[in-house]
Design an enzyme around this catalytic site. Structure first.
Site, PDB file in Angstrom:
ATOM      1  N   CYS A   9       0.801  -1.230   0.000  1.00  0.00           N
ATOM      2  CA  CYS A   9       0.000   0.000   0.000  1.00  0.00           C
ATOM      3  C   CYS A   9       0.833   1.279   0.000  1.00  0.00           C
ATOM      4  O   CYS A   9       0.296   2.358  -0.244  1.00  0.00           O
ATOM      5  CB  CYS A   9      -0.943   0.010   1.194  1.00  0.00           C
ATOM      6  SG  CYS A   9      -1.965  -1.475   1.294  1.00  0.00           S
TER       7      CYS A   9
ATOM      8  N   HIS B  16      -9.210   2.528  -2.447  1.00  0.00           N
ATOM      9  CA  HIS B  16      -7.780   2.299  -2.183  1.00  0.00           C
ATOM     10  C   HIS B  16      -7.171   1.436  -3.288  1.00  0.00           C
ATOM     11  O   HIS B  16      -7.001   0.235  -3.125  1.00  0.00           O
ATOM     12  CB  HIS B  16      -7.643   1.621  -0.813  1.00  0.00           C
ATOM     13  CG  HIS B  16      -6.255   1.211  -0.439  1.00  0.00           C
ATOM     14  ND1 HIS B  16      -5.120   1.857  -0.896  1.00  0.00           N
ATOM     15  CD2 HIS B  16      -5.819   0.200   0.359  1.00  0.00           C
ATOM     16  CE1 HIS B  16      -4.054   1.261  -0.383  1.00  0.00           C
ATOM     17  NE2 HIS B  16      -4.446   0.245   0.372  1.00  0.00           N
TER      18      HIS B  16
ATOM     19  N   CYS C 104      -0.650   2.245   6.564  1.00  0.00           N
ATOM     20  CA  CYS C 104      -0.194   0.936   7.011  1.00  0.00           C
ATOM     21  C   CYS C 104       0.160   0.127   5.764  1.00  0.00           C
ATOM     22  O   CYS C 104      -0.265   0.447   4.659  1.00  0.00           O
ATOM     23  CB  CYS C 104      -1.269   0.234   7.831  1.00  0.00           C
ATOM     24  SG  CYS C 104      -2.863   0.023   6.995  1.00  0.00           S
TER      25      CYS C 104
ATOM     26  N   GLY D 238       0.783  -3.904   4.237  1.00  0.00           N
ATOM     27  CA  GLY D 238       0.669  -5.338   4.419  1.00  0.00           C
ATOM     28  C   GLY D 238       2.009  -5.982   4.730  1.00  0.00           C
ATOM     29  O   GLY D 238       3.052  -5.501   4.276  1.00  0.00           O
TER      30      GLY D 238
END
Length: 421
Positions: free
Chosen positions: A119, A376, A406, A408
């Site tokens: 991300c 997203h 955040c 993954g």
């Protein structure tokens, strides 16, 4: 070795200033070696499998945005030395980005590269191009982030080896993202009500931003071939607005949506309080301030710094709680020096926790809504946040933004940017 709690206490110290910040004044100075942004834009963000970009392959999405960049960046395309794409899901990414850059009309001299840190890939692309400029490897580069979640499915983690499966930390990467969102809610006592209230605020802000026209200067339109799912008829369309925003959303309406993950307790994540699966792309053009002056191009903003952290994969959602204080400490800023925080809303559980733990003013966080409302697209988000933050700083006549997400597998990333409107 310091415990996770000790690390958190240390980095949170950057959020509680004992004296007035001197870092802000330094940050706002203009120096020839500053890394500046002279063009910033994004496509609309649209619902995967359903929205306006559902039939658009990632190379066509990139070609559309790259063409807009080439036509509007006000410099000779031959000056672009590297185009770095943040992308997570596309197969054969290196071929995709190189072919797209050439098909969009850039010369063969424009090299290309790929980065993937889930991300945060878009922000990592900005960091990659900026670091090359700082090192003197290149003078001008384009950072991009893109994802076609309609055409490139997310298959999650691969089957783990026995050594990974039996390792107490590494095995956590086998947990799906939804499970990590529930872990945050459970470990930190985040209520369903707080999550739905957070999500409702995201939708309401995004709805207002769209109605008031705040996002118009962020978005460049995309012409697509669109197949109507009801009639099967394919036609050309111009896609120019985000289509994931649900008008009239309230916490009460969200409270009626059933859990998406009943298999994981406390089962509070729903289709209404988690980020949407989305298609979209974004780009920023980077160079030194001295180069911008030489070329006579307007400076929109400045890239200051970005950093990354690691943490337990099972609670990856709290990454911004570590990454934001770390980057503030590196540039000498206090929390109150920041005018806008763009924190990716992967799940409402992590959004609620991050704002509360960092002691942020909720009015400063995602003032145009976030990923719960607009979506997203994994590789795109890190640059989309920068495009949105610079636009919002112009609207508010403010200066400093922090973007964070955040990541993954148990990571977090954050960056600092300044608007020069």
């Amino acid at each position: 070795m310091a415990s996770a709690g000790q690390r958190l206490t240390s980095v949170l110290g950057h959020l509680n200033p004992s004296s007035e910040s001197s870092g802000k004044a330094k940050l706002l100075q203009k120096n020839p070696d500053d890394i500046v942004i002279t063009y910033a834009a994004r496509t609309p963000l649209t619902k995967a499998k359903k929205g306006g970009l559902k039939d658009t392959q990632i190379d066509d999405l990139l070609i559309s945005l790259l063409t807009s960049v080439r036509e509007n960046m006000n410099i000779d395309p031959s000056l672009i030395e590297d185009v770095c794409l943040g992308n997570v899901l596309a197969p054969s990414q290196g071929y995709v980005v190189r072919s797209s850059v050439l098909a969009a009309g850039f010369p063969a001299t424009a090299a290309t590269s790929i980065v993937n840190r889930f991300c945060s890939s878009g922000l990592l692309a900005i960091q990659q191009i900026s670091n090359q400029i700082i090192a003197g490897s290149i003078e001008v580069g384009l950072a991009m982030g893109a994802e076609s979640m309609s055409t490139c499915p997310d298959n999650g983690a691969p089957k783990a080896s026995a050594k990974v499966a039996c390792h107490p930390l590494a095995s956590q990467n086998e947990q799906p993202m939804g499970q990590t969102g529930e872990n945050v809610a459970s470990d930190f006592s985040i209520t369903r009500q707080a999550m739905d209230e957070f999500a409702a605020r995201s939708f309401q802000r995004a709805e207002k931003a769209q109605k008031e026209g705040w996002t118009r200067d962020e978005i460049v339109p995309v012409e697509v071939s669109f197949t109507d799912p009801k009639t099967g008829v394919t036609s050309q369309r111009i896609i120019d607005v985000d289509d994931g925003i649900r008008a009239g959303t309230t916490a009460e309406s969200l409270s009626k949506i059933r859990s998406s993950f009943p298999q994981w307790k406390p089962s509070q994540t729903t289709g209404g309080n988690a980020s949407q699966i989305t298609d979209g792309a974004a780009a920023v053009l980077l160079m030194k301030r001295s180069k911008a002056a030489e070329l006579g191009v307007k400076v929109l903003g400045k890239y200051v710094q970005a950093t990354v952290v690691g943490l337990e994969p099972r609670i990856m959602g709290i990454g911004p709680v570590l990454a934001i204080p770390k980057v503030l400490g590196k540039v000498g800023l206090h929390r109150d020096d920041v005018d806008v925080f763009e924190i990716n809303e992967a799940f409402a559980s992590m959004g609620v926790y991050c704002i509360d733990k960092l002691g942020l003013d909720p009015e400063k966080v995602n003032p145009r809504g976030g990923a719960i409302a607009i979506g997203h697209p994994l590789g795109c988000t890190g640059i989309r946040q920068v495009v949105s933050a610079l636009s919002e700083l112009r609207r508010q006549d403010q200066r400093i933004a922090v973007t964070s997400m955040c990541v993954g597998t148990g990571q977090g990333m954050a960056g600092v940017f300044v608007s020069e409107h």
